[in-house]
Design a protein around this motif. Structure first.
Motif, PDB file in Angstrom:
ATOM      1  N   GLN A  93      44.146  13.019  72.938  1.00  0.00           N
ATOM      2  CA  GLN A  93      45.411  12.217  72.381  1.00  0.00           C
ATOM      3  C   GLN A  93      46.471  13.213  72.265  1.00  0.00           C
ATOM      4  O   GLN A  93      47.734  12.902  72.802  1.00  0.00           O
ATOM      5  CB  GLN A  93      45.180  11.324  71.182  1.00  0.00           C
ATOM      6  CG  GLN A  93      46.406  10.432  70.869  1.00  0.00           C
ATOM      7  CD  GLN A  93      46.053   9.771  69.604  1.00  0.00           C
ATOM      8  OE1 GLN A  93      45.248   9.859  69.105  1.00  0.00           O
ATOM      9  NE2 GLN A  93      47.247   8.979  69.372  1.00  0.00           N
ATOM     10  N   ILE A  94      46.245  14.317  71.371  1.00  0.00           N
ATOM     11  CA  ILE A  94      47.219  15.275  71.106  1.00  0.00           C
ATOM     12  C   ILE A  94      47.470  16.070  72.483  1.00  0.00           C
ATOM     13  O   ILE A  94      48.986  16.227  72.822  1.00  0.00           O
ATOM     14  CB  ILE A  94      46.558  16.262  70.196  1.00  0.00           C
ATOM     15  CG1 ILE A  94      46.554  15.571  68.854  1.00  0.00           C
ATOM     16  CG2 ILE A  94      47.656  17.471  69.726  1.00  0.00           C
ATOM     17  CD1 ILE A  94      45.812  16.391  67.632  1.00  0.00           C
ATOM     18  N   GLY A  96      47.406  14.910  75.368  1.00  0.00           N
ATOM     19  CA  GLY A  96      48.184  14.007  76.151  1.00  0.00           C
ATOM     20  C   GLY A  96      49.480  13.935  75.805  1.00  0.00           C
ATOM     21  O   GLY A  96      50.597  13.858  76.505  1.00  0.00           O
ATOM     22  N   ARG A  97      49.981  13.851  74.548  1.00  0.00           N
ATOM     23  CA  ARG A  97      51.262  13.889  73.959  1.00  0.00           C
ATOM     24  C   ARG A  97      52.035  14.921  74.335  1.00  0.00           C
ATOM     25  O   ARG A  97      53.136  15.174  74.884  1.00  0.00           O
ATOM     26  CB  ARG A  97      51.142  13.594  72.472  1.00  0.00           C
ATOM     27  CG  ARG A  97      50.863  12.252  71.823  1.00  0.00           C
ATOM     28  CD  ARG A  97      50.603  12.368  70.412  1.00  0.00           C
ATOM     29  NE  ARG A  97      51.803  12.796  69.713  1.00  0.00           N
ATOM     30  CZ  ARG A  97      51.809  13.349  68.486  1.00  0.00           C
ATOM     31  NH1 ARG A  97      50.697  13.531  67.716  1.00  0.00           N
ATOM     32  NH2 ARG A  97      52.991  14.003  67.915  1.00  0.00           N
ATOM     33  N   LEU A  98      51.227  16.161  74.331  1.00  0.00           N
ATOM     34  CA  LEU A  98      52.021  17.565  74.805  1.00  0.00           C
ATOM     35  C   LEU A  98      52.506  17.390  76.063  1.00  0.00           C
ATOM     36  O   LEU A  98      53.559  17.793  76.651  1.00  0.00           O
ATOM     37  CB  LEU A  98      51.147  18.679  74.302  1.00  0.00           C
ATOM     38  CG  LEU A  98      51.038  19.276  72.905  1.00  0.00           C
ATOM     39  CD1 LEU A  98      50.134  20.384  72.886  1.00  0.00           C
ATOM     40  CD2 LEU A  98      52.633  19.898  72.739  1.00  0.00           C
ATOM     41  N   GLN A  99      51.310  17.221  76.901  1.00  0.00           N
ATOM     42  CA  GLN A  99      51.634  16.729  78.366  1.00  0.00           C
ATOM     43  C   GLN A  99      52.920  15.827  78.570  1.00  0.00           C
ATOM     44  O   GLN A  99      53.747  16.017  79.697  1.00  0.00           O
ATOM     45  CB  GLN A  99      50.166  16.248  79.094  1.00  0.00           C
ATOM     46  CG  GLN A  99      50.322  16.333  80.743  1.00  0.00           C
ATOM     47  CD  GLN A  99      50.937  17.866  81.243  1.00  0.00           C
ATOM     48  OE1 GLN A  99      50.019  18.726  80.933  1.00  0.00           O
ATOM     49  NE2 GLN A  99      51.916  17.943  81.892  1.00  0.00           N
ATOM     50  N   GLN A 100      52.946  14.758  77.883  1.00  0.00           N
ATOM     51  CA  GLN A 100      54.040  13.880  78.243  1.00  0.00           C
ATOM     52  C   GLN A 100      55.438  14.820  77.922  1.00  0.00           C
ATOM     53  O   GLN A 100      56.233  14.554  78.644  1.00  0.00           O
ATOM     54  CB  GLN A 100      53.822  12.569  77.408  1.00  0.00           C
ATOM     55  CG  GLN A 100      55.089  11.811  77.423  1.00  0.00           C
ATOM     56  CD  GLN A 100      54.831  10.480  76.378  1.00  0.00           C
ATOM     57  OE1 GLN A 100      53.730  10.393  75.783  1.00  0.00           O
ATOM     58  NE2 GLN A 100      55.911   9.882  76.138  1.00  0.00           N
ATOM     59  N   TYR A 101      55.332  15.093  76.741  1.00  0.00           N
ATOM     60  CA  TYR A 101      56.516  16.240  76.098  1.00  0.00           C
ATOM     61  C   TYR A 101      56.953  17.135  77.322  1.00  0.00           C
ATOM     62  O   TYR A 101      58.380  17.203  77.635  1.00  0.00           O
ATOM     63  CB  TYR A 101      56.227  16.485  74.892  1.00  0.00           C
ATOM     64  CG  TYR A 101      56.208  15.504  73.896  1.00  0.00           C
ATOM     65  CD1 TYR A 101      57.181  14.417  73.731  1.00  0.00           C
ATOM     66  CD2 TYR A 101      55.437  16.013  72.680  1.00  0.00           C
ATOM     67  CE1 TYR A 101      56.834  13.417  72.810  1.00  0.00           C
ATOM     68  CE2 TYR A 101      55.203  14.655  71.666  1.00  0.00           C
ATOM     69  CZ  TYR A 101      56.137  13.640  71.617  1.00  0.00           C
ATOM     70  OH  TYR A 101      55.947  12.921  70.759  1.00  0.00           O
ATOM     71  N   SER A 186      59.661  17.032  68.496  1.00  0.00           N
ATOM     72  CA  SER A 186      58.321  16.278  68.934  1.00  0.00           C
ATOM     73  C   SER A 186      57.544  17.230  69.393  1.00  0.00           C
ATOM     74  O   SER A 186      56.275  17.356  69.119  1.00  0.00           O
ATOM     75  CB  SER A 186      58.967  15.153  70.029  1.00  0.00           C
ATOM     76  OG  SER A 186      59.686  14.167  69.486  1.00  0.00           O
ATOM     77  N   ALA A 190      53.613  17.978  67.691  1.00  0.00           N
ATOM     78  CA  ALA A 190      52.576  17.952  68.618  1.00  0.00           C
ATOM     79  C   ALA A 190      51.922  19.276  68.698  1.00  0.00           C
ATOM     80  O   ALA A 190      50.496  19.261  68.600  1.00  0.00           O
ATOM     81  CB  ALA A 190      53.170  17.265  69.928  1.00  0.00           C
TER      82      ALA A 190
END
Length: 309
Positions: A93-94, A96-101, A186, A190
């Protein structure tokens, strides 16, 4: 050679009742013995340094051997998340958040580049000269005298009108700055969570440890290699110095030996058994070669000393 010379000096003094007019061995060999003591101390310290370097090499020998292996072998020794994917849901999950950012950063950079290109075109095409000429003609028509004097404040409205179209760009820049600040905050949050997750995961801990060991092994290898090469140069230089000292001692002993024979008034053929050999070879079975009887020295022939083994 110096010990043999000292014994021979004692034998010479004991072999005659006359006063021997020669300096005692101890008075002449102080310099040689001081040099020998100095080099003995140097060798002792060198042995201690060698022991330290050897211990270092023995400690890191396993890693040194690995450094000499092919690249694929080294990579196999380092735990990999590619070969062993991390299945922890929280970690995924972490990530994934970094990749989104990061995707948002890429999009922001692309949109910003487009906007900057558009702004550059607007600024290039923006020419206030025609509007200024038109305004000056209007002011001239309204003037009651043929002599005109323009003041800057007379064009303030025109400047304000022309600059007004850039206000939307100022607003765009402020909005972009705010959005960028929020996105960076953000990403930092993350990334901190990502680092905490990595530090607590066993596989990643093993990987970090393996990489740290390889880095340390590389440093130790360079240190050991430098020390070994430096040691080789040191011993080569020391060997030359010791050989020079040895030659000096042997030459001194030979000169004293010939002087002893002269003081006793003996020829080579009449030399007693204790003085029949040069000092450095006394007691050596391999050097017991007696000179021919009644040997007469020919001044035209140079002396030949036997090289020490």
């Amino acid at each position: 050679a110096l010990s043999d010379e000292a014994r021979e000096d004692t034998q010479v003094r004991q072999s005659t009742t006359k006063d021997v007019e020669r300096l005692e061995s101890a008075d002449l060999t102080n310099k040689f013995r001081a040099e020998i003591a100095k080099y003995r101390d140097v060798l002792q310290r060198a042995r201690e340094s060698d022991a330290t370097i050897k211990a270092q090499v023995d400690t890191w020998s396993k890693f040194f051997a690995l450094l000499g292996s092919p690249r694929d072998e080294i990579e196999r020794q380092v735990p990999s998340t590619t070969a062993n994917p991390i299945t922890d849901p929280q970690h995924s999950q972490i990530v994934g958040r970094l990749q989104q950012y990061m995707d948002e950063v890429t999009l922001m950079k692309r949109e910003r580049a487009k906007s900057m290109d558009k702004l550059k075109r607007v600024a290039t095409e923006d020419d206030i000269t025609p509007a200024l000429n038109e305004e000056m003609q209007r002011l001239a028509a309204m003037s009651a005298t043929p002599i005109l004097q323009f003041e800057l404040h007379q064009f303030e409205d025109l400047f304000a009108q022309k600059l007004d179209k850039y206000m939307t760009w100022r607003k765009y820049i402020d909005e972009e700055r705010e959005a960028q600040t929020e996105l960076l905050d953000s990403i930092r949050e993350a990334n901190q969570a990502f680092l905490v997750a990595r530090s607590n995961h066993p596989l990643l801990q093993q990987r970090e440890k393996a990489l740290s060991n390889l880095e340390s092994a590389t440093k130790r290898y360079r240190e050991a290699s430098f020390n070994l090469h430096d040691g080789a140069r040191f011993y080569a230089s020391l060997e030359a110095e010791l050989q020079k000292l040895k030659t000096g001692c042997v030459d001194f002993a030979m000169a004293r030996h010939l002087e002893a024979l002269e003081l006793l008034g003996l020829s080579h053929g009449e030399t007693p058994a204790d003085l029949a050999q040069t000092p450095e070879h006394i007691g050596s079975a391999s050097a017991q070669q007696q000179p021919p009887p009644n040997l007469v020295w020919d001044p035209s022939m140079p002396l030949k000393y036997r090289s020490p083994k």
